[in-house]
Scaffold this active site. Structure first.
Site, mmCIF file in Angstrom:
data_model
loop_
_atom_site.group_PDB
_atom_site.id
_atom_site.type_symbol
_atom_site.label_atom_id
_atom_site.label_comp_id
_atom_site.label_asym_id
_atom_site.label_seq_id
_atom_site.Cartn_x
_atom_site.Cartn_y
_atom_site.Cartn_z
ATOM 1 N N GLU A 74 0.824 -1.210 0.000
ATOM 2 C CA GLU A 74 0.000 0.000 0.000
ATOM 3 C C GLU A 74 0.858 1.261 0.000
ATOM 4 O O GLU A 74 0.521 2.243 -0.653
ATOM 5 C CB GLU A 74 -0.946 0.003 1.208
ATOM 6 C CG GLU A 74 -2.100 -0.991 1.100
ATOM 7 C CD GLU A 74 -2.983 -0.719 -0.110
ATOM 8 O OE1 GLU A 74 -2.991 0.410 -0.611
ATOM 9 O OE2 GLU A 74 -3.659 -1.659 -0.574
ATOM 10 N N TYR A 156 -6.384 7.084 3.731
ATOM 11 C CA TYR A 156 -6.544 5.994 2.777
ATOM 12 C C TYR A 156 -5.795 4.739 3.221
ATOM 13 O O TYR A 156 -6.366 3.648 3.299
ATOM 14 C CB TYR A 156 -6.066 6.392 1.367
ATOM 15 C CG TYR A 156 -5.845 5.138 0.553
ATOM 16 C CD1 TYR A 156 -6.942 4.459 0.032
ATOM 17 C CD2 TYR A 156 -4.578 4.569 0.416
ATOM 18 C CE1 TYR A 156 -6.770 3.259 -0.639
ATOM 19 C CE2 TYR A 156 -4.405 3.371 -0.253
ATOM 20 C CZ TYR A 156 -5.496 2.722 -0.781
ATOM 21 O OH TYR A 156 -5.338 1.529 -1.418
ATOM 22 N N ASP A 174 -9.720 5.978 -2.370
ATOM 23 C CA ASP A 174 -8.596 6.446 -3.174
ATOM 24 C C ASP A 174 -9.173 7.119 -4.424
ATOM 25 O O ASP A 174 -10.374 7.328 -4.531
ATOM 26 C CB ASP A 174 -7.670 5.287 -3.546
ATOM 27 C CG ASP A 174 -8.288 4.426 -4.620
ATOM 28 O OD1 ASP A 174 -9.519 4.277 -4.616
ATOM 29 O OD2 ASP A 174 -7.563 3.905 -5.477
ATOM 30 N N CYS A 226 -14.394 1.546 -14.819
ATOM 31 C CA CYS A 226 -14.785 2.939 -14.550
ATOM 32 C C CYS A 226 -13.555 3.826 -14.697
ATOM 33 O O CYS A 226 -13.119 4.503 -13.762
ATOM 34 C CB CYS A 226 -15.381 3.047 -13.149
ATOM 35 S SG CYS A 226 -16.319 4.564 -12.855
#
Length: 382
Positions: A74, A156, A174, A226
Site C-alpha cells: 500500500e 486511505y 482512493d 470505470c
DNA sequence: TACCCGTGGAG
DNA sequence: TCTCCAAGGGT
C-alpha cells in the site's frame, strides 16, 4: 456476470449486512439502503470473476496476505501504478521478508532500494514505521486509529490496511473510489469539496462481509471499467445503480478544478570524473529527492522560479541537457563536465567516488541516473 | 487550505 | 509530442 435487480435487494442486504437493522422507517431511506446493499453484492460477484492477480494480493474470498505485505504494497502503491510497484515489491520482500528485518536494515540501503520509485518521503516514513512497529513487538495495529498514527499512513492507507489485512469495515477512498462514487451518485460538486462527503458514502456501501475484497474490487473496477477516459459502462456491474450512466455522461465526473501550469527551472549538475570514477553526494534528508544519492548541483531547486543558474566556477564544459518533469515544475538540467586538473581541490569536495560500474546500482533517482549516464557517455577524463 | 513531493504509461 | 494522472501523505 451476476445481475442484481430491485426485488433481490432485500435478500442481498441481509447477506451483506447480517447484523444491521434493516432501515424501513421511510420508503426513501429504505430505497437508499437497498441500493447501497445491492452495490457491494454486484461488485463482489464481478470481482470473483475479474479480480486482477497481483503479487501482494490474495485471490477473492481467500485469507489475506500477512499485514507486512499489505502495508508495504500500500505504501508503494501511493500515487504509483501496479506495474511500477511489482519489481520493487518483489525486491523488498526478498531482501527484507519481515517488518523486523526491515526495521533493522541500513537506512541508506533502503533508500537506494527505493530509488526510481519516486516520492522518497515514503521510503523515509517506511523505515520510521517499520521501526515503530518492530519496537512495539512486530505486530501492526489492527484498528484504524492505531494504523493512522503510524508514519506514512494517512486516511486511505490506514483504512486499506485495516480492511485488507484485518477484515475491518473501513472507508477505503482512493482516486479510483472517488471516481466510481462520484459517478454512481452524479456528484457535480467539485472534488476538493465533494471529498469531504465521500468517506461516509463509501462506508455506507461497505459490507460487513469481505470489506477488504470490496475495497480492492472498487479499485479494480476503477482501473479496468470505470476509467478516467472512456469508461466501459456497458460492461459495468454497477451500471444499473449509476446516476452518471443514467445521465448518459458518466465521464464528466468527478468534477475537478483546473490545474495550474508548471513553471520551468534551469540548473546544472556537476559531473566530476577522474579515471573510471565519479563524485556522488547524498542530498539533505528532506525536500526534493531528500536523502537520496545524487550528483552535485548548483542548487536549482532552491532558486526562485525563472532565475538563471550562477556562472560555472571553473573549467567546465556542457556535456548535454536532461529534460525532466516533476509534479509541480519542469527542469532543464545541464550537465557541467569538469575539464580541469586541479585534483587537489577536487579531492577536498564532499561526497564519495563511485566506479562507473557501480553507478547504475548506486541508488540514484531517475533524474540523476539519466544525468550520470550522460556523464559516463562523455568518456573517461584525466 | 494549498502547496510540496517522482515517475512512467496511456491516450 | 504533450497532457493527464495514478492504491496519497506531510506540513
Amino acid at each position: 456476470m451476476r445481475q442484481i435487480w430491485p426485488g433481490q435487494a432485500e435478500q442481498v442486504y441481509r447477506v451483506c449486512f447480517p447484523s444491521r437493522v434493516r432501515p424501513c422507517h421511510s420508503r426513501r431511506v429504505r430505497a437508499s439502503g437497498e441500493r447501497d446493499a445491492a452495490i457491494p453484492a454486484a461488485l463482489l460477484a464481478w470481482y470473483d470473476l475479474h479480480a486482477r492477480k497481483l503479487p501482494w494480493r490474495a485471490p477473492p474470498g481467500l485469507p489475506p496476505p500477512d499485514p507486512y505485505s499489505v502495508w508495504l504494497s500500500e505504501i508503494m502503491l501511493q500515487q504509483t501504478t501496479t506495474a511500477a510497484v511489482a519489481p520493487y515489491f518483489a525486491a523488498f520482500t526478498a531482501r527484507w521478508p519481515t517488518v523486523e528485518t526491515l526495521a533493522a536494515a541500513d537506512e541508506a540501503e533502503v533508500m537506494a532500494a527505493w530509488a526510481g520509485l519516486g516520492y522518497y518521503a515514503r521510503a523515509r516514513n517506511l523505515i520510521a514505521c517499520a521501526r515503530a512497529v518492530a519496537a512495539g513487538g512486530g505486530h501492526f495495529p489492527r484498528m484504524l486509529e492505531g494504523l493512522r498514527a503510524l508514519p506514512g499512513l494517512g486516511a486511505y492507507t490506514a483504512a486499506a490496511v485495516a480492511a485488507i489485512a484485518f477484515g475491518e469495515r473501513a472507508a477505503v477512498v482512493d482516486a479510483n473510489v472517488e471516481r466510481v462514487v462520484t459517478r454512481l451518485d452524479a456528484i457535480a460538486v467539485p472534488l476538493p469539496l465533494a471529498r469531504k462527503t465521500l468517506p461516509a458514502r463509501v462506508l455506507a456501501m461497505t459490507p460487513e462481509v469481505r470489506p477488504g475484497d470490496f475495497a480492492q474490487a472498487m479499485m479494480d473496477l476503477g482501473a479496468a471499467v470505470c476509467t478516467v477516459r472512456r469508461p466501459r459502462c456497458l460492461a459495468c456491474p454497477l451500471a444499473a445503480f449509476c446516476a452518471g450512466f443514467r445521465e448518459g455522461d458518466s465521464e464528466r465526473y468527478p468534477v475537478k478544478p483546473p490545474k495550474p501550469d508548471k513553471p520551468a527551472r534551469t540548473g546544472h549538475a556537476y559531473w566530476i570524473a577522474r579515471g573510471d570514477q565519479a563524485l556522488l553526494v547524498t542530498r539533505p534528508g528532506t525536500g526534493l529527492l531528500g536523502g537520496m544519492r545524487a550528483l552535485p548541483d548548483d542548487g536549482w531547486n532552491a532558486r526562485t522560479d525563472g532565475a538563471l543558474p550562477p556562472p560555472l566556477p571553473g573549467p567546465w564544459r556542457i556535456g548535454g541537457t536532461i529534460q525532466h518533469s516533476f509534479t509541480h515544475f519542469s527542469l532543464s538540467l545541464h550537465l557541467a563536465v569538469y575539464s580541469g586538473s586541479d585534483w587537489a581541490s577536487v579531492a577536498a569536495l564532499p561526497g564519495a567516488w563511485w566506479p562507473f560500474g557501480q553507478i547504475e546500482s548506486a541508488g540514484l533517482p531517475t533524474l540523476f541516473l539519466k544525468a550520470a549516464r550522460l556523464g559516463m557517455a562523455q568518456g573517461e577524463t584525466e
